[in-house]
Write a protein that holds these residues in place. Structure first.
Motif, PDB file in Angstrom:
ATOM      1  N   ALA A  95       0.803  -1.229   0.000  1.00 51.28           N
ATOM      2  CA  ALA A  95       0.000   0.000   0.000  1.00 51.28           C
ATOM      3  C   ALA A  95       0.830   1.270   0.000  1.00 51.28           C
ATOM      4  N   GLU A  96       2.044   1.223   0.537  1.00 49.86           N
ATOM      5  CA  GLU A  96       2.819   2.461   0.689  1.00 49.86           C
ATOM      6  C   GLU A  96       3.492   2.920  -0.594  1.00 49.86           C
ATOM      7  N   PHE A  97       3.420   2.119  -1.655  1.00 48.72           N
ATOM      8  CA  PHE A  97       4.107   2.457  -2.886  1.00 48.72           C
ATOM      9  C   PHE A  97       3.151   2.949  -3.974  1.00 48.72           C
ATOM     10  N   THR A  98       3.650   3.876  -4.798  1.00 47.95           N
ATOM     11  CA  THR A  98       2.952   4.297  -6.010  1.00 47.95           C
ATOM     12  C   THR A  98       3.198   3.261  -7.106  1.00 47.95           C
ATOM     13  N   ILE A  99       2.168   2.924  -7.849  1.00 47.24           N
ATOM     14  CA  ILE A  99       2.333   2.115  -9.053  1.00 47.24           C
ATOM     15  C   ILE A  99       2.273   3.067 -10.236  1.00 47.24           C
ATOM     16  N   SER A 100       3.328   3.070 -11.028  1.00 51.05           N
ATOM     17  CA  SER A 100       3.424   4.028 -12.126  1.00 51.05           C
ATOM     18  C   SER A 100       2.455   3.672 -13.249  1.00 51.05           C
ATOM     19  N   GLN A 251      11.996  -9.836 -14.101  1.00 47.71           N
ATOM     20  CA  GLN A 251      11.649  -9.219 -15.377  1.00 47.71           C
ATOM     21  C   GLN A 251      12.638  -8.104 -15.670  1.00 47.71           C
ATOM     22  N   TYR A 252      12.985  -7.956 -16.916  1.00 49.54           N
ATOM     23  CA  TYR A 252      13.861  -6.849 -17.314  1.00 49.54           C
ATOM     24  C   TYR A 252      13.571  -6.500 -18.765  1.00 49.54           C
ATOM     25  N   VAL A 253      14.120  -5.379 -19.206  1.00 46.30           N
ATOM     26  CA  VAL A 253      13.798  -4.855 -20.530  1.00 46.30           C
ATOM     27  C   VAL A 253      15.034  -4.209 -21.131  1.00 46.30           C
ATOM     28  N   THR A 254      15.148  -4.305 -22.453  1.00 49.27           N
ATOM     29  CA  THR A 254      16.207  -3.627 -23.205  1.00 49.27           C
ATOM     30  C   THR A 254      15.570  -2.968 -24.425  1.00 49.27           C
ATOM     31  N   PHE A 255      16.370  -2.197 -25.159  1.00 49.95           N
ATOM     32  CA  PHE A 255      15.917  -1.778 -26.478  1.00 49.95           C
ATOM     33  C   PHE A 255      15.792  -3.025 -27.365  1.00 49.95           C
ATOM     34  N   ALA A 256      15.169  -2.864 -28.508  1.00 54.03           N
ATOM     35  CA  ALA A 256      14.893  -4.003 -29.384  1.00 54.03           C
ATOM     36  C   ALA A 256      16.152  -4.768 -29.767  1.00 54.03           C
ATOM     37  N   ASP A 257      17.277  -4.066 -29.919  1.00 50.06           N
ATOM     38  CA  ASP A 257      18.520  -4.714 -30.334  1.00 50.06           C
ATOM     39  C   ASP A 257      19.293  -5.321 -29.176  1.00 50.06           C
ATOM     40  N   GLY A 258      18.719  -5.275 -27.977  1.00 51.98           N
ATOM     41  CA  GLY A 258      19.375  -5.846 -26.811  1.00 51.98           C
ATOM     42  C   GLY A 258      20.249  -4.882 -26.041  1.00 51.98           C
ATOM     43  N   SER A 259      20.398  -3.660 -26.538  1.00 51.42           N
ATOM     44  CA  SER A 259      21.225  -2.677 -25.834  1.00 51.42           C
ATOM     45  C   SER A 259      20.473  -2.120 -24.634  1.00 51.42           C
ATOM     46  N   PRO A 260      21.201  -1.706 -23.585  1.00 54.48           N
ATOM     47  CA  PRO A 260      20.532  -1.245 -22.357  1.00 54.48           C
ATOM     48  C   PRO A 260      19.819   0.086 -22.551  1.00 54.48           C
ATOM     49  N   ILE A 261      18.724   0.239 -21.839  1.00 50.16           N
ATOM     50  CA  ILE A 261      17.980   1.503 -21.842  1.00 50.16           C
ATOM     51  C   ILE A 261      18.541   2.369 -20.713  1.00 50.16           C
ATOM     52  N   PRO A 262      18.968   3.598 -21.000  1.00 50.85           N
ATOM     53  CA  PRO A 262      19.533   4.446 -19.949  1.00 50.85           C
ATOM     54  C   PRO A 262      18.547   4.681 -18.807  1.00 50.85           C
ATOM     55  N   ASP A 263      19.064   4.701 -17.589  1.00 50.14           N
ATOM     56  CA  ASP A 263      18.223   4.949 -16.421  1.00 50.14           C
ATOM     57  C   ASP A 263      17.419   6.229 -16.571  1.00 50.14           C
ATOM     58  N   ALA A 264      18.059   7.282 -17.071  1.00 45.48           N
ATOM     59  CA  ALA A 264      17.395   8.587 -17.157  1.00 45.48           C
ATOM     60  C   ALA A 264      16.175   8.534 -18.065  1.00 45.48           C
ATOM     61  N   TYR A 265      16.215   7.694 -19.096  1.00 44.67           N
ATOM     62  CA  TYR A 265      15.081   7.602 -20.000  1.00 44.67           C
ATOM     63  C   TYR A 265      13.868   6.997 -19.288  1.00 44.67           C
ATOM     64  N   VAL A 266      14.076   5.901 -18.581  1.00 46.49           N
ATOM     65  CA  VAL A 266      12.924   5.264 -17.946  1.00 46.49           C
ATOM     66  C   VAL A 266      12.399   6.093 -16.777  1.00 46.49           C
ATOM     67  N   VAL A 267      13.266   6.808 -16.097  1.00 50.41           N
ATOM     68  CA  VAL A 267      12.802   7.690 -15.023  1.00 50.41           C
ATOM     69  C   VAL A 267      11.962   8.817 -15.609  1.00 50.41           C
ATOM     70  N   GLN A 268      12.374   9.358 -16.751  1.00 47.01           N
ATOM     71  CA  GLN A 268      11.569  10.402 -17.397  1.00 47.01           C
ATOM     72  C   GLN A 268      10.205   9.855 -17.812  1.00 47.01           C
ATOM     73  N   VAL A 269      10.192   8.670 -18.408  1.00 44.06           N
ATOM     74  CA  VAL A 269       8.923   8.062 -18.818  1.00 44.06           C
ATOM     75  C   VAL A 269       8.007   7.897 -17.611  1.00 44.06           C
ATOM     76  N   ARG A 270       8.536   7.322 -16.542  1.00 43.56           N
ATOM     77  CA  ARG A 270       7.738   7.104 -15.331  1.00 43.56           C
ATOM     78  C   ARG A 270       7.191   8.414 -14.772  1.00 43.56           C
ATOM     79  N   ASP A 271       8.063   9.393 -14.612  1.00 38.26           N
ATOM     80  CA  ASP A 271       7.665  10.635 -13.945  1.00 38.26           C
ATOM     81  C   ASP A 271       6.692  11.451 -14.783  1.00 38.26           C
ATOM     82  N   ARG A 272       6.882  11.481 -16.079  1.00 44.55           N
ATOM     83  CA  ARG A 272       5.982  12.286 -16.898  1.00 44.55           C
ATOM     84  C   ARG A 272       4.626  11.613 -17.087  1.00 44.55           C
ATOM     85  N   GLY A 273       4.607  10.298 -17.042  1.00 46.42           N
ATOM     86  CA  GLY A 273       3.315   9.633 -17.012  1.00 46.42           C
ATOM     87  C   GLY A 273       2.519  10.027 -15.786  1.00 46.42           C
ATOM     88  N   LEU A 274       3.171  10.012 -14.636  1.00 45.14           N
ATOM     89  CA  LEU A 274       2.494  10.400 -13.396  1.00 45.14           C
ATOM     90  C   LEU A 274       2.153  11.880 -13.379  1.00 45.14           C
TER      91      LEU A 274
END
Length: 314
Positions: A95-100, A251-274
């Protein structure tokens, strides 16, 4: 630059708006014109029905009109309990956590077209279900981020055999029969392998955006931020890194070619969705139905008992 758009809100419907009694039967009578309800949902993207005094015992006939082919939560990654005819508890995340924000099963080959949420018990405080218009979410992201996701993403699940982190393959696919799991996966385009320890690894390439099948609007439609360790916060991600390599996480995720997704990108996606989300506060007996392609949803933290049930349709 973060552009927050708040002009869209879910469309509320009360008994006075329908000309029917403030009862479950009154709501069912209003929804009997299913073509009208379908058109309204496409136009408004999310509908909230308040004041009809729905209960778990009277919910079925209303769901039958809104969700004409209720689906099982197969391949779902969220912890839930099945409580009825393809009716589940909403996520049992603490209960104490936000679900993005996310669109249900957007990581899968197929996903529900709409979801219904029923508030059986409103919490003491908090617990809103935020919803976000997918076109606004997409527009709020920096061009660099949108471009980086252009080729899509690859999701990988490591599902244990009954003991371990995350969900088991039995709970995920609602069966203990490996042949049933394989039959399902063959129709999804996924790659999979059974592991020596009895677990199952599933990998699936999916787009980062899709177009709505009716309106043609392009929407942000992936769960990269939820599947990425950066979304867990620095301390939790660091602790997991000590236990498991990235490719062994539940569970984990990469770009389509298997390269890592930068932390800053996913944090931006999460925060701007909220940031662009509109909170739907719950009162016991409320019902919300959303277009699962047009609208993402999440959950705010809460105190006190909260019970929201969810069902979905194709």
């Amino acid at each position: 630059m973060n552009t927050t758009v708040t002009t869209w809100t879910p469309y509320e419907i009360r008994p006075a708006d329908t000309g029917t009694p403030a009862t479950p039967e009154g709501l069912a009578a209003h929804l009997a014109d299913t073509a009208l309800a379908d058109r309204l949902l496409t136009e408004q993207k999310a509908l909230v029905f308040r004041g009809f005094h729905l209960t778990p015992d009277t919910l079925g006939p209303v769901l039958d009109l809104l969700l004409r082919n209720r689906l099982a939560y197969v391949h779902g990654n969220s912890p839930r309990t099945k409580v009825g005819d393809n009716v589940y508890t909403s996520t049992e995340y603490p209960a104490e956590f936000t679900i993005s924000m996310h669109n249900e099963l957007s990581y899968a080959e197929s996903w529900p077209s709409r979801l219904a949420f029923f508030c059986q018990q409103a919490p003491e405080t908090g617990g809103a279900t935020p919803v976000v218009d997918g076109t606004r979410w997409l527009a709020s992201l920096d061009p660099e981020v949108r471009e980086a996701f252009g080729a899509g993403v690859r999701y990988t699940q490591n599902l244990h055999d009954g003991m371990g982190l995350g969900k088991s393959w039995q709970d995920t696919f609602e069966t203990r029969d490996r042949a049933e799991v394989e039959e399902y996966l063959r129709g999804t385009g996924a790659d999979w392998e059974w592991r020596p320890d009895g677990g199952l690894r599933v990998s699936l390439l999916r787009p980062a955006t899709v177009r709505h099948p009716v309106t043609g609007e392009e929407v942000w439609f992936n769960q990269a931020d939820q599947w990425h360790p950066a979304s867990l916060g620095d301390e939790t991600a660091a602790a997991l890194a000590q236990l498991l390599p990235t490719d062994e996480l539940p569970q984990y995720v990469t770009f389509a070619d298997g390269s890592p997704i930068p932390d800053a990108y996913v944090v931006q996606v999460r925060d701007r969705g909220l940031d662009n989300a509109v909170d739907v506060d719950w009162h016991t007996g409320d019902l919300m139905v959303i277009d699962n392609v047009a609208v993402g949803h999440g959950r705010r933290p809460f105190t006190g008992p909260r019970r929201v049930l969810v069902a979905m349709t194709d």
